[in-house]
Design a protein around this motif. Structure first.
Motif, PDB file in Angstrom:
ATOM      1  N   ARG A  14      66.740  38.117  40.361  1.00 52.35           N
ATOM      2  CA  ARG A  14      67.543  37.181  41.144  1.00 52.35           C
ATOM      3  C   ARG A  14      66.637  36.402  42.075  1.00 52.35           C
ATOM      4  NH1 ARG A  14      70.047  40.565  43.887  1.00 52.35           N
ATOM      5  NH2 ARG A  14      69.223  40.226  45.973  1.00 52.35           N
ATOM      6  N   THR A  15      66.847  35.091  42.135  1.00 50.03           N
ATOM      7  CA  THR A  15      66.100  34.248  43.060  1.00 50.03           C
ATOM      8  C   THR A  15      67.045  33.178  43.587  1.00 50.03           C
ATOM      9  OG1 THR A  15      64.179  32.799  43.315  1.00 50.03           O
ATOM     10  CG2 THR A  15      65.235  32.825  41.160  1.00 50.03           C
ATOM     11  N   GLY A  16      67.188  33.104  44.914  1.00 52.74           N
ATOM     12  CA  GLY A  16      68.169  32.189  45.482  1.00 52.74           C
ATOM     13  C   GLY A  16      69.548  32.528  44.947  1.00 52.74           C
ATOM     14  N   GLY A  17      70.275  31.550  44.493  1.00 47.98           N
ATOM     15  CA  GLY A  17      71.591  31.789  43.907  1.00 47.98           C
ATOM     16  C   GLY A  17      71.563  31.912  42.399  1.00 47.98           C
ATOM     17  N   LEU A  18      70.370  32.039  41.804  1.00 46.59           N
ATOM     18  CA  LEU A  18      70.233  32.057  40.354  1.00 46.59           C
ATOM     19  C   LEU A  18      69.883  33.451  39.854  1.00 46.59           C
ATOM     20  CD1 LEU A  18      68.047  28.830  39.970  1.00 46.59           C
ATOM     21  CD2 LEU A  18      70.542  29.000  39.806  1.00 46.59           C
ATOM     22  N   ARG A  19      70.419  33.789  38.678  1.00 44.55           N
ATOM     23  CA  ARG A  19      69.989  34.980  37.961  1.00 44.55           C
ATOM     24  C   ARG A  19      69.268  34.528  36.711  1.00 44.55           C
ATOM     25  NH1 ARG A  19      74.385  37.753  40.350  1.00 44.55           N
ATOM     26  NH2 ARG A  19      73.841  39.884  40.954  1.00 44.55           N
ATOM     27  N   MET A  20      68.071  35.081  36.500  1.00 44.12           N
ATOM     28  CA  MET A  20      67.242  34.666  35.383  1.00 44.12           C
ATOM     29  C   MET A  20      66.718  35.892  34.654  1.00 44.12           C
ATOM     30  SD  MET A  20      65.101  31.586  37.205  1.00 44.12           S
ATOM     31  CE  MET A  20      65.950  30.272  38.079  1.00 44.12           C
ATOM     32  N   ALA A  21      66.212  35.667  33.457  1.00 42.33           N
ATOM     33  CA  ALA A  21      65.688  36.772  32.662  1.00 42.33           C
ATOM     34  C   ALA A  21      64.499  36.304  31.847  1.00 42.33           C
ATOM     35  CB  ALA A  21      66.776  37.329  31.738  1.00 42.33           C
ATOM     36  N   LEU A  22      63.675  37.273  31.477  1.00 39.89           N
ATOM     37  CA  LEU A  22      62.535  37.055  30.594  1.00 39.89           C
ATOM     38  C   LEU A  22      62.473  38.199  29.595  1.00 39.89           C
ATOM     39  CD1 LEU A  22      59.838  36.085  33.239  1.00 39.89           C
ATOM     40  CD2 LEU A  22      60.548  34.610  31.345  1.00 39.89           C
ATOM     41  N   PRO A  23      62.006  37.942  28.373  1.00 39.78           N
ATOM     42  CA  PRO A  23      61.758  39.068  27.476  1.00 39.78           C
ATOM     43  C   PRO A  23      60.801  40.050  28.150  1.00 39.78           C
ATOM     44  CG  PRO A  23      61.571  36.981  26.305  1.00 39.78           C
ATOM     45  CD  PRO A  23      61.658  36.644  27.760  1.00 39.78           C
ATOM     46  N   LEU A  24      61.059  41.323  28.011  1.00 41.90           N
ATOM     47  CA  LEU A  24      60.298  42.311  28.761  1.00 41.90           C
ATOM     48  C   LEU A  24      58.813  42.270  28.419  1.00 41.90           C
ATOM     49  CD1 LEU A  24      61.447  44.067  30.915  1.00 41.90           C
ATOM     50  CD2 LEU A  24      61.409  46.002  29.349  1.00 41.90           C
ATOM     51  N   GLU A  25      58.485  41.844  27.202  1.00 48.33           N
ATOM     52  CA  GLU A  25      57.060  41.775  26.856  1.00 48.33           C
ATOM     53  C   GLU A  25      56.338  40.657  27.603  1.00 48.33           C
ATOM     54  OE1 GLU A  25      59.289  39.612  23.491  1.00 48.33           O
ATOM     55  OE2 GLU A  25      59.492  41.462  24.665  1.00 48.33           O
ATOM     56  N   GLU A  26      57.079  39.674  28.146  1.00 52.89           N
ATOM     57  CA  GLU A  26      56.457  38.609  28.928  1.00 52.89           C
ATOM     58  C   GLU A  26      56.363  38.959  30.406  1.00 52.89           C
ATOM     59  OE1 GLU A  26      58.556  34.968  28.268  1.00 52.89           O
ATOM     60  OE2 GLU A  26      57.855  34.742  26.211  1.00 52.89           O
ATOM     61  N   LEU A  27      57.121  39.966  30.853  1.00 52.78           N
ATOM     62  CA  LEU A  27      57.127  40.359  32.258  1.00 52.78           C
ATOM     63  C   LEU A  27      56.012  41.389  32.461  1.00 52.78           C
ATOM     64  CD1 LEU A  27      60.382  40.986  34.254  1.00 52.78           C
ATOM     65  CD2 LEU A  27      58.232  42.057  34.854  1.00 52.78           C
ATOM     66  N   ARG A  28      54.847  40.907  32.950  1.00 53.38           N
ATOM     67  CA  ARG A  28      53.658  41.751  33.003  1.00 53.38           C
ATOM     68  C   ARG A  28      53.760  42.802  34.103  1.00 53.38           C
ATOM     69  NH1 ARG A  28      48.404  41.101  31.633  1.00 53.38           N
ATOM     70  NH2 ARG A  28      49.339  40.471  29.663  1.00 53.38           N
ATOM     71  N   GLU A  29      54.089  42.407  35.328  1.00 54.24           N
ATOM     72  CA  GLU A  29      54.223  43.340  36.435  1.00 54.24           C
ATOM     73  C   GLU A  29      54.901  42.641  37.603  1.00 54.24           C
ATOM     74  OE1 GLU A  29      50.452  44.162  38.755  1.00 54.24           O
ATOM     75  OE2 GLU A  29      49.581  43.368  36.902  1.00 54.24           O
ATOM     76  N   VAL A  30      55.236  43.426  38.634  1.00 53.77           N
ATOM     77  CA  VAL A  30      55.888  42.907  39.834  1.00 53.77           C
ATOM     78  C   VAL A  30      55.087  43.363  41.041  1.00 53.77           C
ATOM     79  CG1 VAL A  30      57.990  42.886  41.218  1.00 53.77           C
ATOM     80  CG2 VAL A  30      58.152  42.997  38.731  1.00 53.77           C
ATOM     81  N   ILE A  31      54.772  42.427  41.938  1.00 50.27           N
ATOM     82  CA  ILE A  31      54.017  42.759  43.137  1.00 50.27           C
ATOM     83  C   ILE A  31      54.785  42.286  44.368  1.00 50.27           C
ATOM     84  CG2 ILE A  31      51.803  42.664  41.940  1.00 50.27           C
ATOM     85  CD1 ILE A  31      51.343  39.912  43.185  1.00 50.27           C
TER      86      ILE A  31
END
Length: 517
Positions: A14-31
């Motif tokens: 979630r970012t601002g008022g938007l919900r978004m998604a990515l294929p999990l293989e493209e989501l490398r990590e979260v910091i």
């Protein structure tokens, strides 16, 4: 498996008022977002600056600005590192909301006119909360003019798949995507499929739930969610104290729990065979572990997400996600009834269930799971003079007896077709009853319930605690399935016999339309 049965795992954020998604293989990590971004000498739309991640300078974009929305710079707390076609960039986000499987036929393709590149290629509806999620097209983002990206050192674009001696490409080995986090000096990880979200700055609040493994509660999305120390849970002692905790929020069969962490370090995909079994030792708790993973710089215990969900103690904590506006705890007696817990016939028990509240001359509450559907009063029905059975109507190819609920409970009521509603409940296999109520109120969550046996006397029905302590709002509980079964069994049998003939005369046209399901 048919093509429509194939599903893909997506990471949702979630970012601002938007919900978004990515294929999990493209989501490398979260910091965690740094205090400030390093400036870059370019002015691409949505570019916030850069972060230095293990000596790799990664540009960070604000997806709200890319989408023409107000910036999320004030609310963004984490950065999602995205890898697409050998290129890296970061996206600012408020929170990670876990992952979800989406079938191919559930993705709705999006086309934007005018030749403008689309930042998202598809949309889908998230099953748990029906939120609309936009599936980002990472390749379009990195090809946007003036948007800088960097090469992903972990990928070599164009490298062919390994082949066997016969020349056939080898099948890819099973892989697992894990969220990696630190608990003092201990590394833990868990499959992202079990992660609901990540809390960058976890604030602990004391509560009556505090105990050996519960460190208190966290205030998440308007609820008090139990916070669990995973180190104590595993039998490894106590997690060292720190001024700042992160939270790894885990989905349970009912509700959520939050695992305390000193840092959330990575999301990584590893071969399943790299997770090695561990011997059955007295410590850590072997039943909650899937194995041990060794990376380049350290070792991680891998939590078994399914075992966490099946653990009775953790499941009980997950069921105690109390609404903050109620300000009531599981140990609190009902407002204004301090000795209720001491009375056998009116023992107070914690309750976090959804109820439908409505009027039958007084306010009443019924567990929402009992209500199959809510309809307007039928404009066409066969009238019967057998109060409280007042008629029959057809809906979804079924003949349904129409019951005046206030009259059944001894309160006079003449139905008003303009305002009355009909609650459909399943009384027995293949039998549905329609209960007329004068007015609907809301769908609400309870805080506590009395456990007394329900009687036929309205004034003696057990009570449900709802609302805030200041309101002292007590609502009587009505088990509509039990009421219809106990009081109208004989009527329903005769109504079913007459309804068959009535349906044959009137056809199978539905006489009411659903207003809530």
């Amino acid at each position: 498996m048919t093509p429509t049965a194939v599903s893909t795992l997506y990471g949702v954020f979630r970012t601002g008022g938007l919900r978004m998604a990515l294929p999990l293989e493209e989501l490398r990590e979260v910091i965690v977002r740094p205090a400030e971004f390093s400036p870059l000498p370019t002015a691409g739309v949505g570019l916030l600056g850069a972060v230095n991640l293990r000596h790799i300078v990664i540009p960070v974009l604000d997806p709200c600005l890319l989408a023409g929305q107000p910036s999320a710079a004030e609310t963004g707390e984490v950065i999602i590192i995205v890898s697409s076609e050998g290129r890296l960039f970061g996206l600012l986000a408020d929170a990670i909301e876990g992952s979800t499987h989406v079938a191919a036929d559930a993705l709705l393709a999006v086309r934007i006119g005018g030749g403008v590149p689309a930042l998202f290629s598809h949309t889908f509806e998230r099953a748990d909360d029906r939120a609309v999620v936009a599936l980002l097209d990472a390749a379009t983002i990195v090809d946007t003019p003036a948007i800088p990206v960097v090469a992903d050192p972990a990928q070599q674009p164009g490298t062919p798949a390994p082949v066997t001696a016969s020349g056939a490409a080898q099948a890819q080995e099973p892989r697992r995507t894990l969220l990696m986090f630190e608990c003092g000096g201990t590394g833990l990880s868990i499959d992202v499929t079990h992660v609901h979200s990540v809390v960058p700055d976890l604030e602990l609040h004391s509560s009556p739930l505090d105990g050996p493994i519960c460190r208190g509660v966290a205030h998440l999305d308007g609820h008090a969610v139990p916070v669990i120390d995973p180190i104590t849970l595993l039998g490894l002692g106590l997690q060292p104290g720190t001024e700042t905790y992160r939270g790894v929020v885990v989905s349970m069969p009912q509700g959520l729990i939050t695992l305390t962490a000193t840092d959330v370090t990575d999301i990584t995909t590893v071969p399943a065979d790299d997770i090695l079994p561990i011997p059955k030792l007295p410590s850590p708790d072997h039943a909650l572990l899937a194995g041990l993973l060794t990376t380049d710089d350290r070792q991680y215990l891998v939590l078994d997400g399914q075992a966490l969900r099946e653990n009775a103690e953790l499941a009980a904590f997950g069921a105690l996600n109390l609404r903050l506006d109620s300000q009531a705890s599981p140990a609190d007696p009902p407002p204004g009834d301090t000795d209720a817990a001491g009375r056998d016939e009116h023992r107070v028990i914690p309750s976090v269930r959804k109820f439908l509240t409505y009027s039958i001359g007084v306010e009443a509450a019924t567990p929402l799971e009992q209500i199959d559907e809510i309809l307007p009063y039928p404009s066409h029905h066969l009238s019967l003079d057998e109060a409280p059975l007042i008629g029959m109507f057809t809906h979804r190819r079924t003949t349904i007896p129409l019951i005046n609920l206030p009259v059944l409970l001894g309160r006079p009521h003449t139905p008003d077709p303009g305002t009355d509603r009909v609650l459909l409940v399943t009384v027995a296999a293949g039998t549905t009853a329609g209960l007329v109520v004068p007015e609907l109120h809301a769908i609400e969550q309870s805080v506590w319930e009395e456990s007394a046996t329900t009687t036929n006397d309205l004034l003696q029905r057990r009570l449900i605690g709802m609302g805030t302590p200041e309101d002292n709002r007590l609502v009587p509980h009505f088990d509509l399935i039990a009421i219809a079964t106990e009081h109208l069994g004989g009527h329903l049998v005769r109504a079913g016999e007459r309804g068959s003939a009535y349906a044959g005369q009137r056809g199978t046209r539905d006489s009411a339309t659903s207003v809530m399901s």
